[in-house]
Design a protein around this motif. Structure first.
Motif, PDB file in Angstrom:
ATOM      1  N   PRO A  66      46.793  22.628  51.404  1.00  0.00           N
ATOM      2  CA  PRO A  66      45.603  23.743  50.931  1.00  0.00           C
ATOM      3  C   PRO A  66      44.810  23.475  51.878  1.00  0.00           C
ATOM      4  N   GLY A  67      43.905  24.667  52.019  1.00  0.00           N
ATOM      5  CA  GLY A  67      42.657  24.801  52.617  1.00  0.00           C
ATOM      6  C   GLY A  67      41.633  24.365  51.744  1.00  0.00           C
ATOM      7  N   ALA A  68      40.255  24.521  52.085  1.00  0.00           N
ATOM      8  CA  ALA A  68      39.126  23.949  51.297  1.00  0.00           C
ATOM      9  C   ALA A  68      39.257  24.491  49.851  1.00  0.00           C
ATOM     10  N   VAL A  69      39.112  23.496  48.927  1.00  0.00           N
ATOM     11  CA  VAL A  69      39.087  23.654  47.691  1.00  0.00           C
ATOM     12  C   VAL A  69      37.927  23.343  46.781  1.00  0.00           C
ATOM     13  N   ALA A  83      27.441  27.034  47.712  1.00  0.00           N
ATOM     14  CA  ALA A  83      27.030  26.823  49.120  1.00  0.00           C
ATOM     15  C   ALA A  83      28.340  26.399  50.024  1.00  0.00           C
ATOM     16  N   ALA A  84      29.164  25.616  49.259  1.00  0.00           N
ATOM     17  CA  ALA A  84      30.591  25.466  49.992  1.00  0.00           C
ATOM     18  C   ALA A  84      31.180  26.906  50.265  1.00  0.00           C
ATOM     19  N   ASN A  85      31.164  27.627  49.419  1.00  0.00           N
ATOM     20  CA  ASN A  85      31.895  28.995  49.798  1.00  0.00           C
ATOM     21  C   ASN A  85      31.112  29.591  50.952  1.00  0.00           C
ATOM     22  N   VAL A  86      30.025  29.494  50.890  1.00  0.00           N
ATOM     23  CA  VAL A  86      29.164  30.333  51.864  1.00  0.00           C
ATOM     24  C   VAL A  86      29.605  29.500  53.337  1.00  0.00           C
ATOM     25  N   GLY A  87      29.653  28.420  53.228  1.00  0.00           N
ATOM     26  CA  GLY A  87      29.740  27.485  54.451  1.00  0.00           C
ATOM     27  C   GLY A  87      31.274  27.355  55.030  1.00  0.00           C
ATOM     28  N   LEU A  88      32.369  27.228  54.026  1.00  0.00           N
ATOM     29  CA  LEU A  88      33.627  27.114  54.225  1.00  0.00           C
ATOM     30  C   LEU A  88      34.279  28.518  54.290  1.00  0.00           C
ATOM     31  N   GLY A  89      34.003  29.441  53.507  1.00  0.00           N
ATOM     32  CA  GLY A  89      34.762  30.638  53.158  1.00  0.00           C
ATOM     33  C   GLY A  89      35.041  31.327  54.148  1.00  0.00           C
ATOM     34  N   PRO A  90      34.147  31.658  55.384  1.00  0.00           N
ATOM     35  CA  PRO A  90      34.478  32.748  56.462  1.00  0.00           C
ATOM     36  C   PRO A  90      35.544  31.807  57.347  1.00  0.00           C
ATOM     37  N   ALA A  91      35.835  30.609  57.295  1.00  0.00           N
ATOM     38  CA  ALA A  91      36.770  30.198  57.954  1.00  0.00           C
ATOM     39  C   ALA A  91      38.356  30.498  57.542  1.00  0.00           C
ATOM     40  N   HIS A  92      38.074  30.998  56.548  1.00  0.00           N
ATOM     41  CA  HIS A  92      39.562  31.375  55.700  1.00  0.00           C
ATOM     42  C   HIS A  92      39.638  32.911  55.888  1.00  0.00           C
ATOM     43  N   LEU A  93      40.902  33.333  56.213  1.00  0.00           N
ATOM     44  CA  LEU A  93      40.810  34.703  56.157  1.00  0.00           C
ATOM     45  C   LEU A  93      40.430  35.443  55.028  1.00  0.00           C
ATOM     46  N   LEU A  94      40.835  34.813  53.656  1.00  0.00           N
ATOM     47  CA  LEU A  94      40.360  35.593  52.448  1.00  0.00           C
ATOM     48  C   LEU A  94      38.929  35.425  52.068  1.00  0.00           C
ATOM     49  N   SER A 121      60.050  21.764  53.474  1.00  0.00           N
ATOM     50  CA  SER A 121      58.971  22.785  53.858  1.00  0.00           C
ATOM     51  C   SER A 121      57.654  22.294  53.634  1.00  0.00           C
ATOM     52  N   ASP A 122      56.740  22.990  54.160  1.00  0.00           N
ATOM     53  CA  ASP A 122      55.255  22.678  54.055  1.00  0.00           C
ATOM     54  C   ASP A 122      54.739  23.889  53.680  1.00  0.00           C
ATOM     55  N   MET A 123      54.318  23.906  52.553  1.00  0.00           N
ATOM     56  CA  MET A 123      53.696  25.204  51.799  1.00  0.00           C
ATOM     57  C   MET A 123      52.349  25.162  51.955  1.00  0.00           C
ATOM     58  N   LEU A 124      51.759  26.280  53.087  1.00  0.00           N
ATOM     59  CA  LEU A 124      50.398  26.346  53.251  1.00  0.00           C
ATOM     60  C   LEU A 124      49.708  27.223  52.016  1.00  0.00           C
ATOM     61  N   VAL A 125      48.755  26.858  51.503  1.00  0.00           N
ATOM     62  CA  VAL A 125      48.125  27.484  50.491  1.00  0.00           C
ATOM     63  C   VAL A 125      46.471  27.416  51.074  1.00  0.00           C
ATOM     64  N   ASP A 126      46.251  28.010  51.980  1.00  0.00           N
ATOM     65  CA  ASP A 126      44.992  27.786  52.789  1.00  0.00           C
ATOM     66  C   ASP A 126      44.178  29.206  53.096  1.00  0.00           C
ATOM     67  N   GLY A 127      44.619  30.079  52.354  1.00  0.00           N
ATOM     68  CA  GLY A 127      43.591  31.530  52.376  1.00  0.00           C
ATOM     69  C   GLY A 127      43.698  31.741  53.739  1.00  0.00           C
ATOM     70  N   GLY A 128      44.706  31.681  54.523  1.00  0.00           N
ATOM     71  CA  GLY A 128      44.839  31.902  55.803  1.00  0.00           C
ATOM     72  C   GLY A 128      43.981  31.204  57.183  1.00  0.00           C
ATOM     73  N   TYR A 129      43.529  30.192  56.615  1.00  0.00           N
ATOM     74  CA  TYR A 129      42.803  29.151  57.531  1.00  0.00           C
ATOM     75  C   TYR A 129      43.696  28.838  58.750  1.00  0.00           C
ATOM     76  N   ALA A 130      44.920  28.413  58.817  1.00  0.00           N
ATOM     77  CA  ALA A 130      45.692  28.014  59.859  1.00  0.00           C
ATOM     78  C   ALA A 130      46.165  29.236  60.394  1.00  0.00           C
ATOM     79  N   THR A 131      45.966  30.273  60.177  1.00  0.00           N
ATOM     80  CA  THR A 131      46.166  31.675  60.973  1.00  0.00           C
ATOM     81  C   THR A 131      45.445  31.802  62.144  1.00  0.00           C
ATOM     82  N   ARG A 132      44.293  31.485  61.934  1.00  0.00           N
ATOM     83  CA  ARG A 132      43.081  31.791  63.058  1.00  0.00           C
ATOM     84  C   ARG A 132      43.398  31.150  64.220  1.00  0.00           C
TER      85      ARG A 132
END
Length: 132
Positions: A66-69, A83-94, A121-132
């Motif tokens: 997962p990405g940030a949860v 505040a967590a969403n404001v701080g960490l949300g922009p790092a995720h593509l979503l 397999s490794d399932m990424l559920v990271d809102g696109g974080y690792a794509t950046r």
């Protein structure tokens, strides 16, 4: 250690599924988190190696990264989830952090018979974080 004792029981019952919880930081690095990143990468690779070893036992082994949860862990760094969403949300593509139910749904899929052809397999559920 859990797997060491669980795998023989799973094999004796005819097979099943193991899911390790990794992190997007098992795929990409971040500052001041050397041990965390290395440990999560190790879990991802442990799942792959165990998948190879235990396929004959009808045991599927995967990891979920997962990405940030929105969990209480984030509240050690942020005043609240907004505040967590404001701080960490922009790092995720979503543009946001995940809800716990989104990660639970992915884990439930990997553990279910719907994922009967998924192993190593490794399932990424990271809102696109690792794509950046």
């Amino acid at each position: 250690l859990m797997s060491k004792f669980a795998v023989p029981l799973i094999a004796a019952s005819g097979g099943g599924s193991v899911v390790f919880i990794g992190s997007q930081f098992g795929r990409v690095a971040t500052t001041r988190a050397v041990a965390y990143c290395a440990a999560k990468a190790g879990l991802i690779h442990l799942a792959k190696a165990m998948a190879v070893d235990h396929a004959p036992d009808k045991i599927r082994v995967n990891s979920l990264s997962p990405g940030a949860v929105a969990t209480t862990r984030l509240l050690r760094r942020f005043a609240d989830f907004e505040a967590a969403n404001v701080g960490l949300g922009p790092a995720h593509l979503l543009g946001r952090i995940a809800e716990p139910d989104e990660i639970a749904a992915a884990a439930a899929f990997l553990l279910s018979s719907d994922a009967s052809f998924v192993t190593g397999s490794d399932m990424l559920v990271d809102g696109g974080y690792a794509t950046r």
